[in-house]
Design a protein around this motif. Structure first.
Motif, mmCIF file in Angstrom:
data_model
loop_
_atom_site.group_PDB
_atom_site.id
_atom_site.type_symbol
_atom_site.label_atom_id
_atom_site.label_comp_id
_atom_site.label_asym_id
_atom_site.label_seq_id
_atom_site.Cartn_x
_atom_site.Cartn_y
_atom_site.Cartn_z
ATOM 1 N N GLU A 1 -6.523 14.787 11.038
ATOM 2 C CA GLU A 1 -6.025 14.445 9.418
ATOM 3 C C GLU A 1 -4.978 13.663 9.416
ATOM 4 O O GLU A 1 -4.528 12.750 8.741
ATOM 5 C CB GLU A 1 -6.091 15.661 8.465
ATOM 6 N N SER A 2 -3.885 14.274 10.219
ATOM 7 C CA SER A 2 -2.586 13.747 10.241
ATOM 8 C C SER A 2 -2.721 12.194 10.805
ATOM 9 O O SER A 2 -2.116 11.100 10.573
ATOM 10 C CB SER A 2 -1.746 14.329 11.261
ATOM 11 N N LYS A 3 -3.465 11.958 12.022
ATOM 12 C CA LYS A 3 -3.759 10.755 12.754
ATOM 13 C C LYS A 3 -4.416 9.685 11.489
ATOM 14 O O LYS A 3 -3.807 8.438 11.622
ATOM 15 C CB LYS A 3 -4.820 10.734 13.744
ATOM 16 N N LYS A 4 -5.190 10.170 10.772
ATOM 17 C CA LYS A 4 -5.662 9.264 9.557
ATOM 18 C C LYS A 4 -4.548 8.826 9.010
ATOM 19 O O LYS A 4 -4.503 7.574 8.378
ATOM 20 C CB LYS A 4 -6.883 9.914 8.936
ATOM 21 N N PRO B 1 -1.010 18.018 7.498
ATOM 22 C CA PRO B 1 -2.401 17.813 6.649
ATOM 23 C C PRO B 1 -3.268 18.568 7.443
ATOM 24 O O PRO B 1 -4.550 18.544 7.085
ATOM 25 C CB PRO B 1 -2.861 16.328 6.817
ATOM 26 N N ASP B 2 -3.258 18.978 8.737
ATOM 27 C CA ASP B 2 -4.482 19.275 9.596
ATOM 28 C C ASP B 2 -4.067 21.407 9.382
ATOM 29 O O ASP B 2 -4.922 21.760 10.166
ATOM 30 C CB ASP B 2 -4.327 19.256 11.015
ATOM 31 N N GLY B 3 -3.395 21.654 8.606
ATOM 32 C CA GLY B 3 -3.148 22.830 8.430
ATOM 33 C C GLY B 3 -2.244 23.682 9.497
ATOM 34 O O GLY B 3 -2.375 25.018 9.503
ATOM 35 N N PHE C 1 9.503 12.258 8.661
ATOM 36 C CA PHE C 1 8.369 13.387 8.080
ATOM 37 C C PHE C 1 7.706 12.882 7.045
ATOM 38 O O PHE C 1 7.899 13.342 5.732
ATOM 39 C CB PHE C 1 9.064 14.499 8.015
ATOM 40 N N PRO C 2 6.956 11.686 6.768
ATOM 41 C CA PRO C 2 6.570 11.186 5.518
ATOM 42 C C PRO C 2 5.598 12.161 4.872
ATOM 43 O O PRO C 2 5.156 12.971 5.753
ATOM 44 C CB PRO C 2 6.054 9.805 6.028
ATOM 45 N N GLN C 3 5.322 12.157 3.692
ATOM 46 C CA GLN C 3 4.365 13.152 3.320
ATOM 47 C C GLN C 3 3.008 12.338 3.420
ATOM 48 O O GLN C 3 2.719 11.060 3.415
ATOM 49 C CB GLN C 3 4.573 13.108 1.718
ATOM 50 N N HIS C 4 1.929 13.374 3.424
ATOM 51 C CA HIS C 4 0.608 12.842 3.749
ATOM 52 C C HIS C 4 -0.024 11.560 2.790
ATOM 53 O O HIS C 4 -0.729 11.036 3.179
ATOM 54 C CB HIS C 4 -0.294 13.981 3.663
ATOM 55 N N ASP C 5 0.582 11.903 1.508
ATOM 56 C CA ASP C 5 -0.117 10.648 0.364
ATOM 57 C C ASP C 5 1.099 9.557 0.434
ATOM 58 O O ASP C 5 1.132 8.839 -0.694
ATOM 59 C CB ASP C 5 -0.112 11.492 -0.882
ATOM 60 N N GLU D 1 -2.601 6.271 10.535
ATOM 61 C CA GLU D 1 -2.968 4.844 10.557
ATOM 62 C C GLU D 1 -3.172 4.458 9.389
ATOM 63 O O GLU D 1 -2.578 3.253 9.212
ATOM 64 C CB GLU D 1 -4.436 5.169 11.123
ATOM 65 N N HIS D 2 -3.400 5.011 8.223
ATOM 66 C CA HIS D 2 -3.438 4.415 7.148
ATOM 67 C C HIS D 2 -1.800 3.934 6.579
ATOM 68 O O HIS D 2 -1.691 2.724 6.122
ATOM 69 C CB HIS D 2 -3.793 5.566 5.916
ATOM 70 N N LEU D 3 -0.954 4.925 6.845
ATOM 71 C CA LEU D 3 0.657 4.242 6.427
ATOM 72 C C LEU D 3 1.058 3.055 7.511
ATOM 73 O O LEU D 3 1.855 2.319 6.930
ATOM 74 C CB LEU D 3 1.629 5.544 6.823
#
Lengths: 509, 509
Positions: free
Chosen positions: B71-74, B105-107, A151-155, B77-79
């Motif tokens: 948003e989570s998918k983004k 992150p998507d609410g 469950f990593p954090q979004h940032d 992918e970034h991570l």
């Protein structure tokens, strides 16, 4: 230091210098409010690195009592009830410590050239770090600790990119985050074993056999293979069971603990001064390289990786030349084993480069580089996708590091950049080395085998009366550490400047 | 849960419930100011534990998108560029998480019955913890991280006494602080080996022999002895080399990693319901105890300690009776080996006692108890002075824990006391167990081997379509974890109340 050295050997009662010798201790109150503005107010421009970074730092040590003084003794006695205090060096009061100066409960303030075993990078109560420590992001990281693998954090990607990965060694763009040096090394070893077995197995697509799965559950081959990590004599890589099996520093670190039957090669014993012993040292390094390659080829338990410190730190500050390390990179490459560089103590600026192995000019990057200590968080960098295990949950644990500490490391990196601290450390180190070299000529019976030229402030020398010397230095307000049997090691922070070093190299004060 | 269960097996597209089904997500902004007054304002009296602890907590899940949403998918992918994301369950936004509810992150906001693999004790963004996290003491602990063995802070004894030691298990009044569950166990193992060898050697005064010192440096006997830690089939004790050698959960945890040749005994396979299988279960436990004692006496590598979890957690939530554990205590005592209880997952209130082994009524305390996870810091407790090694620096590392996390654990303990959370967990657990028992009667094909009666909210059952069930639950706003091959394990926080549990046990909502 000159006076310290002259007096070494003549044990005299601890004297209490007149308080007027030093400026009064500056008591630092930690405020919970963001201190960015404070930082801006008290710090000079980074361009002029010889001006004090922290003008409000104490101007020198303050010694008010013998150490430990009465308040420290009380605190030590209190702690002794539930916590092993036999390795205690000094009871500290960190709220009253600032910059390069560590305070104790009795109002003594010492110049700290040991820095929590080389672990404090930018000074006690650093205002920029205080701002980071009191930020909303930090508060959330402290109280909402995630299981980063699940469950990593979004940032988290952004915290990594603007922090840990921003300073990743050349060629290494991935990271596995850990908690401390020992588990950073052990997870790197695990990655090496998985990589090696996958190659033997024929690639990532080849499934584990039933026999492997069954035997692994019983700690038997082939599932739990007989394989090894090669380390060097006098090396230190940690204290847990795998890392301790590669640690070869002192018997007291290893006695009574079961260990894997893994190989050790000789680490070069260089003769000093280096300029007068080039041929002999070259032969010594060639001998060690040959022994290493022989062990890789012939040791009874196949070697998956070689692990080495750029400077053997706990083992007594043993150095080798860049050519030796380039040789190790070549040997590991041609024998198809991985090359792990343990930068737990050498990393993060202390040698005048961000990573000590940058001094080597490797043709090809190391396979993994481990970090901890000054980074305040830990882990290993790697660049080869093959070092990601072929399946998830093979390299995993609940926390997988600590975002709070990763955020702090980011602030440390920013502070290092803002004040040009790697460059400062290179320059200060040169100044210190030259001064110590002069002292060594004056006092050859006390300063021997001076080493670390060109390695920033990562300096050391041997002293036959080392322990006595360290004790005396502490009594006079300078906290220095030892390593190995006879080495005095300087491990100042990156904010250590020429004026801090003066008392160490000027005669007499 | 009833609706979840009824629908399990019929895979339908993830539906998006009308937002009006749930209350809107409450966005929590982390403030850096001490929040003690906030805590006081939003919390009811502890005496009435059935009133919500956090009235401003979301009233239920909010599902806005499929999970992961755009948003989570983004973010994933970034991570993925630098961090292994294959074990990722859900991308989280902790700043927007509150109490028992985790946000993404998507609410989307989910009821979290997994709690970071059983590691969040008193809720996300807990106001009391926020006050501790933004205190001056915490700021100093974050930025002035000490090497605790050498330079402890003046208030370390007090932080221990008012925190970690305040909840020490009966009979254990000393602590060695560590970083995570793995190294907590490994340092406990090291203490056991040193203790055992010291007895064999003839006491703490007997010096190490030259042969021992020489052989230890080469990882050979007698300095590095062939000794072992006995663990149980399906056990999980960590992932580093020593702890992994005692872990017997799944092949994927162990494959390709060299392991010590240490013994494993059978852990009881109990039959459910317990009340109908008393005789058989008693025989099974007697068989396992006999096997354990036989291994202690006859295994080729002498056993220094037995390590056991009160409830095998990662291994599938396997329980045994208090009599079994009392039997282990007796066997270890009479065979002169140590008894280590691994409370990493079971500790800190989840079973309705602060420590799960309090359920056993041991005549004599365990020798060591390890902790981590909900404590947010780690280490092992012990009570016998002989478990302090005979010399300093045998059990040592740079940081030896983290005062910041120790301060947080103190705040957690205070919150547990303030809200009577151990008692709450016992009561809520009873309510949940009864409800699940009713459901198991209705849906015997989905809920099997329900276990954890009287063990607080530490409940589990087997489900033949476990993974499908967990996925469906997540899609409907309930985050639940699995363990072992087929177990659904409930690992809610200690602030989980009856009203949170209702959707899990009431038909249909």
């Amino acid at each position: 230091m000159a006076s310290l050295i002259r007096n070494a050997g003549r044990l005299r009662p601890l004297k209490r210098p007149s308080p007027s010798t030093y400026l009064p201790t500056r008591s630092v109150t930690i405020s919970a409010r963001p201190a960015a503005n404070v930082a801006a107010a008290v710090m000079p421009e980074a361009s002029n690195v010889d001006q004090p970074f922290f003008p409000s730092e104490p101007q020198g040590p303050t010694i008010r009592t013998a150490i430990p003084g009465p308040e420290s003794k009380k605190a030590i006695e209190h702690l002794d009830r539930a916590f092993d205090i036999r390795s205690l060096n000094m009871m500290a009061n960190y709220q009253n410590s600032f910059g390069n100066y560590i305070a104790d409960p009795d109002g003594n303030v010492l110049l700290d050239v040991y820095a929590q075993i080389a672990s404090i990078p930018v000074g006690y109560s650093n205002p920029s770090l205080l701002a980071a420590a009191t930020s909303p992001d930090m508060a959330s990281a402290i109280i909402n600790r995630p299981a980063l693998g699940n469950f990593p954090q979004h940032d988290w990607a952004s915290i990594l990119e603007t922090g840990i990965l921003k300073v990743a060694p050349r060629g290494l763009d991935q990271v596995f985050t850990a908690m401390a040096g020992s588990d950073a090394n052990e997870t790197a070893y695990k990655a090496a074993f998985m990589w090696k077995r996958r190659m033997e197995r024929g690639g990532p697509e080849v499934e584990f056999s039933t026999e492997e799965m069954d035997t692994a559950m019983n700690n038997q081959t082939p599932g739990s293979p007989h394989m090894s990590i090669l380390s060097f004599r006098s090396a230190f890589h940690g204290r847990l069971f795998g890392s301790l099996s590669t640690t070869r520093s002192k018997p007291i670190h290893k006695l009574d603990i079961p260990a894997f039957d893994w190989p050790q090669a000789s680490f070069p014993h260089l003769k000093y001064p280096l300029s007068e012993n080039e041929t002999e040292n070259g032969q010594e390094e060639a001998r060690c390289l040959a022994e290493t390659e022989d062990l890789i080829r012939n040791f009874h338990s196949p070697v998956a990786a070689v692990v080495v410190e750029p400077i053997q730190s706990e083992g007594g500050d043993n150095h080798a030349s860049p050519a030796f390390f380039r040789g190790l990179r070549e040997i590991t490459k041609r024998n198809n084993v991985l090359f792990i560089v343990d930068e737990v103590q050498t990393g993060v600026g202390a040698t005048g480069k961000f990573w000590a192995h940058e001094h080597w000019n490797l043709a090809e990057p190391a396979d993994m580089v481990t970090f901890s200590k000054k980074a305040q968080t830990a882990g290993y960098y790697f660049g080869n996708e093959d070092l990601r295990p072929n399946k998830p949950y093979r390299q995993f644990n609940t926390w997988m590091g600590d975002p709070a500490r990763a955020i702090l490391f980011r602030a440390i990196i920013e502070e290092i950049e803002r004040l040009n601290l790697v460059e400062n450390t290179a320059r200060t180190g040169e100044y210190l080395y030259d001064g110590l070299e002069r002292l060594a000529q004056q006092y050859p019976e006390h300063i021997q085998n001076l080493r670390g030229k060109g390695q920033g402030t990562f300096l050391a020398f041997d002293s036959p009366r080392r322990d006595e010397f360290l004790k005396k230095a502490k009594g006079e307000g300078v906290l220095i550490g030892g390593s190995g049997a006879a080495a005095v090691r300087l491990r100042p922070m990156l904010i250590f400047q020429k004026h801090h070093g003066e008392p160490l190299i000027m005669s007499p004060f």
